[in-house]
Design a protein around this motif. Sequence first.
Motif, PDB file in Angstrom:
ATOM      1  N   GLY A   1       0.802  -1.216   0.000  1.00  0.00           N
ATOM      2  CA  GLY A   1       0.000   0.000   0.000  1.00  0.00           C
ATOM      3  C   GLY A   1       0.830   1.258   0.000  1.00  0.00           C
ATOM      4  O   GLY A   1       1.910   1.318  -0.593  1.00  0.00           O
ATOM      5  N   SER A   2       0.321   2.259   0.703  1.00  0.00           N
ATOM      6  CA  SER A   2       0.915   3.590   0.651  1.00  0.00           C
ATOM      7  C   SER A   2       0.852   4.247   2.027  1.00  0.00           C
ATOM      8  O   SER A   2      -0.011   3.914   2.848  1.00  0.00           O
ATOM      9  N   LEU A   3       1.750   5.186   2.262  1.00  0.00           N
ATOM     10  CA  LEU A   3       1.628   6.046   3.430  1.00  0.00           C
ATOM     11  C   LEU A   3       0.503   7.049   3.171  1.00  0.00           C
ATOM     12  O   LEU A   3      -0.120   7.057   2.114  1.00  0.00           O
ATOM     13  N   ASP A   4       0.243   7.906   4.138  1.00  0.00           N
ATOM     14  CA  ASP A   4      -0.831   8.901   4.035  1.00  0.00           C
ATOM     15  C   ASP A   4      -0.668   9.729   2.755  1.00  0.00           C
ATOM     16  O   ASP A   4       0.398  10.300   2.505  1.00  0.00           O
ATOM     17  N   ASN A   5      -1.722   9.779   1.950  1.00  0.00           N
ATOM     18  CA  ASN A   5      -1.650  10.520   0.694  1.00  0.00           C
ATOM     19  C   ASN A   5      -1.508  12.026   0.895  1.00  0.00           C
ATOM     20  O   ASN A   5      -1.242  12.762  -0.062  1.00  0.00           O
TER      21      ASN A   5
END
Length: 275
Positions: free
Chosen positions: A182-186
């Motif tokens: 996934g991703s860190l905070d957008n």
Amino acid sequence: MKEKRVLYVSSEVIPYLPETEASSMSYFSPKMVNDRGGQIRIFMPRFGNINERRHQLHEVIRLSGMNLIINDLDMPLIIKVASIPKERMQVYFIDNEEYFKRKATLTDEDGNLFPDNDERAIFFAKGVIETVKKLNWAPDIIHVHGWMAGMLPLYLKNYYGNDPLFEDSKIVTSVYNQSFDGSLDNEMIDKLRFDALDEEALEFLEEPTYDNIMKTSLKYSDAIIKGSEELSPEIESFVNSLDRPVLEYHAPDSFADAYENFYLNDVLTEEKEEA
């Protein structure tokens, strides 16, 4: 390595966190420099699952006490230090009650990334730089390990770009096959914009995935070390697209001469030519 100064900035270091490729090389490479006559400083986050009593961490009052601005909030910086047993090496820990008190490293008990990992990475990068400035210790080489340390090259080349202490420092990033899903905070890119970083510097961080964080770190590094035998195709391709010295993978039992030669003959090439 005699008299060379090498700053190690890592997400993880043994014996404080479990053994991985990154934590192992964050121990063995400074040990090599130390054994060969160089000077070292090691920094890592003070994650809450590090046993302070067993590892004898203690706060360094003279280095603690400043506040770092993260997304328009004042966050107190606490510096702790410990000595690695049987080695003449100290480790500095970047700490903050809000970011590092929880008894885990990067994920909760269900394996989900902590929602503030982006702010923790920014805080860690700025905390290391501000502490080294307080120490007034100008490194010849800054060697970055792990994605939690991945914002350091970005901040050094932009936010602190005119600081004379780092004027001659060369940045090396070791890239590993240790990613996250996934991703860190957008909204991470907006928090970085708060520090007025160049828009060009943020080109990969609209979606702060592992690969994009590492691309940012590599983009602002002067040299690259492949810390894993195999990297993701995207990272491998990006490394190959950069005009940077690259050291191929070397195992912990055979890396020492290769790293020393790389430091002296590739990373510090400009220094040698000027001399």
